[in-house]
Design a protein around this motif. Structure first.
Motif, PDB file in Angstrom:
ATOM      1  N   ASP A   1       0.858  -1.192   0.000  1.00 23.57           N
ATOM      2  CA  ASP A   1       0.000   0.000   0.000  1.00 23.57           C
ATOM      3  C   ASP A   1       0.893   1.241   0.000  1.00 23.57           C
ATOM      4  O   ASP A   1       0.714   2.158   0.795  1.00 23.57           O
ATOM      5  CB  ASP A   1      -0.955  -0.023   1.207  1.00 23.57           C
TER       6      ASP A   1
ATOM      7  N   TYR B   1       2.274   2.597   3.275  1.00 24.08           N
ATOM      8  CA  TYR B   1       1.367   2.642   4.425  1.00 24.08           C
ATOM      9  C   TYR B   1       1.276   1.254   5.064  1.00 24.08           C
ATOM     10  O   TYR B   1       0.372   0.959   5.837  1.00 24.08           O
ATOM     11  CB  TYR B   1      -0.005   3.197   4.034  1.00 24.08           C
TER      12      TYR B   1
ATOM     13  N   HIS C   1      -1.819   0.169  12.085  1.00 24.96           N
ATOM     14  CA  HIS C   1      -1.474  -1.167  11.588  1.00 24.96           C
ATOM     15  C   HIS C   1      -0.003  -1.185  11.201  1.00 24.96           C
ATOM     16  O   HIS C   1       0.628  -0.125  11.103  1.00 24.96           O
ATOM     17  CB  HIS C   1      -2.351  -1.524  10.380  1.00 24.96           C
TER      18      HIS C   1
ATOM     19  N   VAL D   1     -11.738  -1.872   4.352  1.00 25.66           N
ATOM     20  CA  VAL D   1     -11.880  -0.639   3.573  1.00 25.66           C
ATOM     21  C   VAL D   1     -11.556  -0.910   2.095  1.00 25.66           C
ATOM     22  O   VAL D   1     -12.115  -0.290   1.197  1.00 25.66           O
ATOM     23  CB  VAL D   1     -10.935   0.454   4.138  1.00 25.66           C
ATOM     24  N   PHE D   2     -10.667  -1.846   1.855  1.00 24.06           N
ATOM     25  CA  PHE D   2     -10.254  -2.152   0.478  1.00 24.06           C
ATOM     26  C   PHE D   2     -10.993  -3.344  -0.129  1.00 24.06           C
ATOM     27  O   PHE D   2     -10.566  -3.912  -1.118  1.00 24.06           O
ATOM     28  CB  PHE D   2      -8.742  -2.401   0.432  1.00 24.06           C
TER      29      PHE D   2
ATOM     30  N   PHE E   1      -7.541  -2.646   6.485  1.00 24.68           N
ATOM     31  CA  PHE E   1      -7.153  -2.316   5.106  1.00 24.68           C
ATOM     32  C   PHE E   1      -6.781  -3.620   4.393  1.00 24.68           C
ATOM     33  O   PHE E   1      -7.594  -4.523   4.333  1.00 24.68           O
ATOM     34  CB  PHE E   1      -6.061  -1.246   5.116  1.00 24.68           C
TER      35      PHE E   1
ATOM     36  N   ARG F   1       1.949  13.568  10.694  1.00 25.42           N
ATOM     37  CA  ARG F   1       0.591  13.396  10.180  1.00 25.42           C
ATOM     38  C   ARG F   1       0.245  11.961  10.592  1.00 25.42           C
ATOM     39  O   ARG F   1       1.000  11.028  10.318  1.00 25.42           O
ATOM     40  CB  ARG F   1       0.603  13.557   8.662  1.00 25.42           C
TER      41      ARG F   1
ATOM     42  N   ASP G   1      -1.765   8.702  10.446  1.00 21.70           N
ATOM     43  CA  ASP G   1      -2.596   7.943   9.510  1.00 21.70           C
ATOM     44  C   ASP G   1      -3.736   7.227  10.233  1.00 21.70           C
ATOM     45  O   ASP G   1      -3.530   6.639  11.299  1.00 21.70           O
ATOM     46  CB  ASP G   1      -1.709   6.905   8.811  1.00 21.70           C
ATOM     47  N   SER G   2      -4.908   7.231   9.636  1.00 20.96           N
ATOM     48  CA  SER G   2      -6.063   6.486  10.169  1.00 20.96           C
ATOM     49  C   SER G   2      -6.169   6.659  11.679  1.00 20.96           C
ATOM     50  O   SER G   2      -6.438   5.713  12.422  1.00 20.96           O
ATOM     51  CB  SER G   2      -5.923   4.987   9.849  1.00 20.96           C
TER      52      SER G   2
ATOM     53  N   GLU H   1      -5.517  12.081  10.821  1.00 14.09           N
ATOM     54  CA  GLU H   1      -6.489  11.783   9.774  1.00 14.09           C
ATOM     55  C   GLU H   1      -7.731  11.181  10.425  1.00 14.09           C
ATOM     56  O   GLU H   1      -7.663  10.170  11.100  1.00 14.09           O
ATOM     57  CB  GLU H   1      -5.894  10.788   8.774  1.00 14.09           C
TER      58      GLU H   1
ATOM     59  N   LYS I   1     -17.398   5.461  -2.504  1.00 14.81           N
ATOM     60  CA  LYS I   1     -16.571   6.501  -3.118  1.00 14.81           C
ATOM     61  C   LYS I   1     -16.772   6.579  -4.627  1.00 14.81           C
ATOM     62  O   LYS I   1     -16.917   7.657  -5.193  1.00 14.81           O
ATOM     63  CB  LYS I   1     -15.110   6.190  -2.810  1.00 14.81           C
TER      64      LYS I   1
ATOM     65  N   HIS J   1      -3.008  12.287  -1.401  1.00 13.98           N
ATOM     66  CA  HIS J   1      -2.653  11.132  -2.230  1.00 13.98           C
ATOM     67  C   HIS J   1      -3.769  10.086  -2.286  1.00 13.98           C
ATOM     68  O   HIS J   1      -3.554   9.017  -2.823  1.00 13.98           O
ATOM     69  CB  HIS J   1      -1.385  10.499  -1.658  1.00 13.98           C
ATOM     70  N   ASP J   2      -4.930  10.378  -1.704  1.00 13.07           N
ATOM     71  CA  ASP J   2      -6.004   9.381  -1.649  1.00 13.07           C
ATOM     72  C   ASP J   2      -7.176   9.695  -2.565  1.00 13.07           C
ATOM     73  O   ASP J   2      -8.238   9.078  -2.445  1.00 13.07           O
ATOM     74  CB  ASP J   2      -6.534   9.245  -0.207  1.00 13.07           C
TER      75      ASP J   2
ATOM     76  N   GLU K   1      -6.608   0.221  -4.227  1.00 14.85           N
ATOM     77  CA  GLU K   1      -7.987   0.550  -3.869  1.00 14.85           C
ATOM     78  C   GLU K   1      -8.885   0.593  -5.106  1.00 14.85           C
ATOM     79  O   GLU K   1      -9.933  -0.055  -5.161  1.00 14.85           O
ATOM     80  CB  GLU K   1      -8.030   1.892  -3.128  1.00 14.85           C
TER      81      GLU K   1
ATOM     82  N   ARG L   1      -7.165   7.116  -6.497  1.00 17.92           N
ATOM     83  CA  ARG L   1      -6.009   7.601  -5.756  1.00 17.92           C
ATOM     84  C   ARG L   1      -4.807   7.831  -6.680  1.00 17.92           C
ATOM     85  O   ARG L   1      -3.958   8.662  -6.390  1.00 17.92           O
ATOM     86  CB  ARG L   1      -5.651   6.593  -4.655  1.00 17.92           C
TER      87      ARG L   1
ATOM     88  N   ARG M   1      -1.112  10.703  -7.388  1.00 16.11           N
ATOM     89  CA  ARG M   1       0.178  10.027  -7.222  1.00 16.11           C
ATOM     90  C   ARG M   1       1.045  10.029  -8.465  1.00 16.11           C
ATOM     91  O   ARG M   1       2.136   9.435  -8.484  1.00 16.11           O
ATOM     92  CB  ARG M   1      -0.070   8.579  -6.784  1.00 16.11           C
TER      93      ARG M   1
HETATM   94  O1  ISL Z   1      -8.381   6.137   0.412  1.00 13.93           O
HETATM   95  C1  ISL Z   1      -9.468   6.164   0.940  1.00 13.93           C
HETATM   96  C2  ISL Z   1     -10.664   6.260   0.183  1.00 13.93           C
HETATM   97  O2  ISL Z   1     -10.326   6.481  -1.103  1.00 13.93           O
HETATM   98  C3  ISL Z   1      -9.658   6.207   2.375  1.00 13.93           C
HETATM   99  O3  ISL Z   1     -10.686   5.387   2.789  1.00 13.93           O
HETATM  100  C4  ISL Z   1      -8.387   5.839   3.083  1.00 13.93           C
HETATM  101  O4  ISL Z   1      -8.152   4.485   2.968  1.00 13.93           O
HETATM  102  C5  ISL Z   1      -8.471   6.253   4.526  1.00 13.93           C
HETATM  103  O5  ISL Z   1      -8.696   7.623   4.522  1.00 13.93           O
HETATM  104  C6  ISL Z   1      -7.175   5.956   5.261  1.00 13.93           C
HETATM  105  O6  ISL Z   1      -6.105   6.456   4.527  1.00 13.93           O
HETATM  106  C7  ISL Z   1      -4.820   6.277   4.988  1.00 13.93           C
HETATM  107  O7  ISL Z   1      -4.566   4.951   5.417  1.00 13.93           O
HETATM  108  C8  ISL Z   1      -4.591   3.955   4.408  1.00 13.93           C
HETATM  109  C9  ISL Z   1      -3.739   4.330   3.203  1.00 13.93           C
HETATM  110  O8  ISL Z   1      -3.994   3.440   2.161  1.00 13.93           O
HETATM  111  C10 ISL Z   1      -4.006   5.738   2.737  1.00 13.93           C
HETATM  112  O9  ISL Z   1      -3.154   6.086   1.680  1.00 13.93           O
HETATM  113  C11 ISL Z   1      -3.817   6.639   3.919  1.00 13.93           C
HETATM  114  O10 ISL Z   1      -3.939   7.983   3.593  1.00 13.93           O
HETATM  115  C12 ISL Z   1      -4.075   2.716   5.046  1.00 13.93           C
HETATM  116  O11 ISL Z   1      -2.870   2.998   5.702  1.00 13.93           O
END
Ligand code: ISL
Length: 575
Positions: A61, A64, A104, A149-150, A169, A203, A205-206, A263, A302, A338-339, A399, A429, A433
């Motif tokens: 990922d 991540y 994670h 989520v994925f 994820f 920053r 993450d999650s 986030e 989404k 980047h998402d 994703e 995404r 990128r």
């Molecule tokens: O990317 C998303 C929807 O398009 C979000 O659901 C995203 O997965 C969520 O906001 C968490 O994002 C972060 O953690 C993820 C990683 O893939 C993302 O790039 C990161 O920004 C898992 O670590």
């Protein structure tokens, strides 16, 4: 007088390391590449960089999924390169935010390998392990019905010990169990490792997924068609979330002069937000609430059909601009990361005739609000989404691919997938990128390799940094002016009080608001035309005689009949 802080006044530039600059010709960006562009970054007028993950990772990922937080992904460089990067930034007055991914790890992290090795492992409890359930036919089932989520189940069967582990994820991103104190302490040590090397903050993450409901209950059925359901009510902002963040703050952040931005997913209401950022709670400086990047998402997914409406932007902007001062919190101001897709292509226009004005108009929006501003690499030159001519094979992010493949499976081979692809063109995404476009050399000067890790946008010849340098009319020149103006008039913009003009006063397609200095002595009027037509600003007589502060419009003084060109943004002021 507002309470001032460096992190409130910061303008942050997000770097996606894989796509910034390749210095050694392997097709992938790297840390020396970033170091070689620090003067450029500084010249944009930002003062902080946020590096998306640079750590050791199998890259399922894009980093991540971290396997060792104290090492660097080898193709990016070494810990020494990272130290040089931090020092190079500090020398230029730039601060550095790292990505903290601690909801994670990768399944290749030593912690997980140990945890997986046996039920008796001292690290077993560092992750979530559960026995299977069996249905009425005796078939093995995951411990609950949560969806990842994925896509697919959030649980993964592990033959070796005959249990499932949780991953919200990818299966290769097992969730850490924050209820385990030893695990938390080890994570804090990892954080100190980088703070001791000069990092200025994180920053996160999650961020709000770290505390799960201890019983991990089945989620309510919200999508009857789906095999697995969103368990967000049981894993987002869970029962011990604030305890963990307060502990992290007291044990780590407060020992350093640290900036933090979390986030935030799923729980985005005013009360939840205030609990993370109200100053007296001693948690985080600010959040990415995400609603600003979700404005054109479908109702259930989404990639479902969704449309951007200016009314949503008005609503979200007004809500957070007025909410934060009430509880002494602080806003993050951004539209791109980047998402998702580029805001230019989703909320404004990347059509050739509008692109430049639209990119400037969005810069005017972002730089005029109260909060800390974030831009994604390339935004400063008006980078757009993936061209319509590209096929699904050009999208490589997990994703988007997973979603595309799941729909294809439902519809059957050979089905028409045009609708899905058109949603991906907007929101995938991959859009955020693509490699940086430096000049008109092959691959936009991003790499000397025959093939970059990801295809470069076809428009690099016309849209690149070099061609905008020295062009006073360019998007880049505008961002530089706007970032400078924001700092110069920080009491009006960064610390100012926002007030939106009603639609009657602004006109339907014009987003208009004022920003006012705390003592009322200075006021700016921001006018943003979000349409592709010439629009009259109806309330112009109320501001007659105000001076143009920035914008391309011909009117230096506000007259009684101000008209805005398609996608024009302009600011007038009363001083
Ligand atoms: O990317 C998303 C929807 O398009 C979000 O659901 C995203 O997965 C969520 O906001 C968490 O994002 C972060 O953690 C993820 C990683 O893939 C993302 O790039 C990161 O920004 C898992 O670590």
């Amino acid at each position: 007088e507002p309470e001032r802080a460096w992190w409130k006044e910061a303008s942050v530039y997000q770097i996606y390391p894989a796509s910034f600059l390749d210095s050694n010709g392997d097709g992938l960006g790297d840390l020396p590449g970033i170091i070689s562009k620090l003067d450029y970054i500084k010249s944009v007028g930002v003062d902080t960089i946020w590096l998306s993950p640079i750590f050791k990772s199998p890259q399922h990922d894009m980093g991540y999924d971290i396997s060792d937080y104290r090492n660097i992904h080898e193709p990016y460089g070494t810990v020494e390169d990272a130290e040089n990067l931090i020092q190079g930034c500090h020398k230029r007055g730039l601060k550095v935010l790292l990505d903290l991914v601690v909801n994670h790890t990768s399944d290749e992290h030593d912690w997980f390998k140990e945890s997986r090795s046996s039920k008796e492992s001292p690290k077993r409890d560092w992750y979530f392990w559960k026995d299977p359930k069996y249905d009425s036919n005796g078939i093995r089932q995951p411990p609950n019905n949560w969806a990842s989520v994925f896509g697919g189940s959030a649980w993964n069967w592990d033959e070796h010990t005959g249990q499932y582990y949780l991953s919200l994820f990818l299966a290769s991103q097992p969730d850490l169990n924050w209820a385990n104190k030893d695990m938390r302490e080890s994570t804090y040590d990892d954080m100190r490792f980088w703070l001791d090397r000069g990092a200025d903050g994180f920053r996160i993450d999650s961020m709000n997924l770290m505390s799960k409901h201890p019983d991990l209950p089945d989620a309510p059925i919200t999508d009857p068609m789906a095999e697995y359901q969103s368990g967000a009510i049981y894993f987002a902002s869970g029962p011990r979330m604030h305890e963990y963040i307060q502990e992290m703050r007291a044990k780590v952040f407060d020992k350093y002069e640290c900036m933090t931005v979390g986030e935030l997913g799923f729980t985005k209401d005013e009360k939840s937000v205030s609990e993370y950022v109200a100053k007296d709670r001693h948690e985080l400086n600010m959040l990415f609430t995400g609603d600003i990047v979700d404005m054109d998402f479908g109702d259930n997914h989404k990639y479902g059909p969704g449309e951007f409406h200016l009314s949503k932007l008005r609503h979200i902007t007004s809500m957070w601009q007025s909410a934060m001062p009430k509880f002494n919190g602080w806003n993050s101001i951004y539209m791109d990361n980047h998402d998702s897709g580029r805001s230019l292509s989703r909320y404004a226009s990347d059509f050739p005739e509008y692109r430049k004005d639209a990119a400037k108009m969005l810069a005017t929006y972002l730089c005029s609000l109260s909060g800390t501003v974030f831009l994604l690499q390339g935004q400063e030159i008006g980078t757009a989404n993936i061209p319509k001519s590209w096929g699904v094979e050009d999208y490589i992010d997990v994703e988007g691919r997973n979603y595309y493949n799941s729909v294809l499976k439902q519809r059957g081979d050979g089905a028409n997938m045009g609708d899905v692809l058109s949603q991906m063109r907007l929101k995938a995404r991959d859009n955020g990128r693509l490699p940086m476009q430096w000049n008109s050399n092959p691959h936009g000067g991003f790499t000397k390799a025959a093939k970059p890790w990801m295809r470069v946008n076809d428009d690099f010849d016309a849209w690149n940094v070099e061609s905008q340098e020295g062009d006073e009319d360019s998007v880049l020149a505008y961002w530089r002016k706007m970032l400078k103006l924001r700092k110069g008039e920080r009491d009006v913009f960064i610390y100012g009080t926002y007030e939106m003009l009603s639609e009657v006063k602004s006109g339907e397609d014009i987003f208009a608001y004022t920003m006012t200095k705390f003592d009322g002595s200075k006021q700016a009027l921001v006018l943003l035309n979000f349409s592709d037509a010439l629009k009259r600003f109806p309330a112009s007589k109320d501001y007659k005689g105000w001076k143009k502060l920035i914008g391309d419009t011909a009117e230096d003084l506000m007259t009684e009949g101000l008209e805005l060109k398609p996608y024009e943004g302009v600011i007038y002021c009363n001083w």
